[in-house]
Design an enzyme around this catalytic site. Structure first.
Site, mmCIF file in Angstrom:
data_model
loop_
_atom_site.group_PDB
_atom_site.id
_atom_site.type_symbol
_atom_site.label_atom_id
_atom_site.label_comp_id
_atom_site.label_asym_id
_atom_site.label_seq_id
_atom_site.Cartn_x
_atom_site.Cartn_y
_atom_site.Cartn_z
ATOM 1 C CG ASP A 62 -7.941 3.493 0.591
ATOM 2 O OD1 ASP A 62 -7.233 2.819 1.367
ATOM 3 O OD2 ASP A 62 -8.627 2.966 -0.304
ATOM 4 C CB SER A 142 1.346 -6.427 17.108
ATOM 5 O OG SER A 142 0.789 -7.383 18.005
ATOM 6 C CE1 TYR A 155 -2.881 -6.936 13.662
ATOM 7 C CE2 TYR A 155 -1.853 -8.146 15.463
ATOM 8 C CZ TYR A 155 -2.316 -6.960 14.927
ATOM 9 O OH TYR A 155 -2.210 -5.795 15.652
ATOM 10 C CE LYS A 159 0.086 -4.747 13.342
ATOM 11 N NZ LYS A 159 0.088 -3.298 13.030
#
Length: 251
Positions: A62, A142, A155, A159
């Protein structure tokens, strides 16, 4: 100029999606690969020959739990009896929603998984990579890191943080022989999103919006990652490599 890197590469989120393709391409290139994932499963290696499949192993981990990450890395050197020469920080999540009402708990979860856990894995890997003398960290960011995308505040922020972390680690760890490169994909078709990517409206949008004519395949990210590990020299570091078919720069 140092030779190609030889040893074991740790890939987080290495059982499915882009992480699986990266793991397979690294094994195909001759590197040994420890695939970390919560499931502890190996990626589907049906396309590899017997020798390449033998260079893959899986560990349950994890990445948001420090003890789990430390235990996984402690087990890696004994897997193949080789030094750890690389880390691919691929694991991540994508939660979205309107910025005005996006739950802060969800924002924290995305930042924890995509950014803080990436730094954690890099910190745990650091002594192993320093010992190798010539090592590489590949972070999977990304192209959203430079865009304003509706409903993607968490998000995009996470990134962008990946790019910033990559630059900082590259500068700090260069003297230890550790390179850090950030790969920033655009739309990538994987086993996890293939049905969605080929849905009529999205497929038509991507074909029109991406200059190269549509999304890439996850193997494209895998091959780029493997290529970075095969490049001799240490001068490529701290950079973000955009692989988005030109979408992020197209008007």
């Amino acid at each position: 100029m140092p030779e190609f890197k030889q040893g074991t590469v740790v890939v987080t989120g290495g059982s499915r999606g882009i992480g699986a393709s990266i793991s397979l391409e690294l094994a195909r290139a001759g590197l040994h690969v420890a695939c970390l994932s919560r499931s502890g499963e190996l990626p589907d290696a049906g396309g590899l020959d017997t020798a390449a499949r033998a260079r893959l192993t899986a560990l349950r981990c994890d990445i948001t739990d420090a003890a789990s990450v430390q235990a996984a890395f402690a087990a890696v050197p004994a897997l193949f009896g080789l030094q750890v020469v690389g880390l691919v920080n691929n694991a991540g999540i994508h939660l979205q929603g309107p910025s005005a009402s996006f739950p802060i708990a969800d924002f924290d979860r995305v930042m924890q998984t995509n950014a803080a856990s990436l730094l954690l894995a890099s910190q745990v890997a650091y002594p192993y990579l320093r010992e190798a003398g010539s090592a590489l960290i590949v972070n999977i960011g990304s192209f959203y890191d430079k865009l304003g995308v509706r409903g993607n505040v968490a998000y995009c922020a996470s990134k962008a943080a990946v790019g910033a972390i990559s630059r900082c680690l590259a500068v700090e760890w260069a003297r230890d022989g550790i390179q850090v490169v950030n790969i920033a994909p655009g739309y990538i078709e994987t086993d996890l999103n293939r049905e969605e990517m080929n849905e009529g409206a999205l497929q038509a949008f991507l074909k029109k919006r991406i200059p190269t004519g549509g999304p890439a395949q996850s193997a494209d990210i895998g091959r780029l990652s493997a290529m970075l590990f095969r490049l001799p020299g240490r001068f490529l570091t701290g950079e973000t490599i955009y692989i988005d078919g030109g979408q992020g720069m197209a008007l």
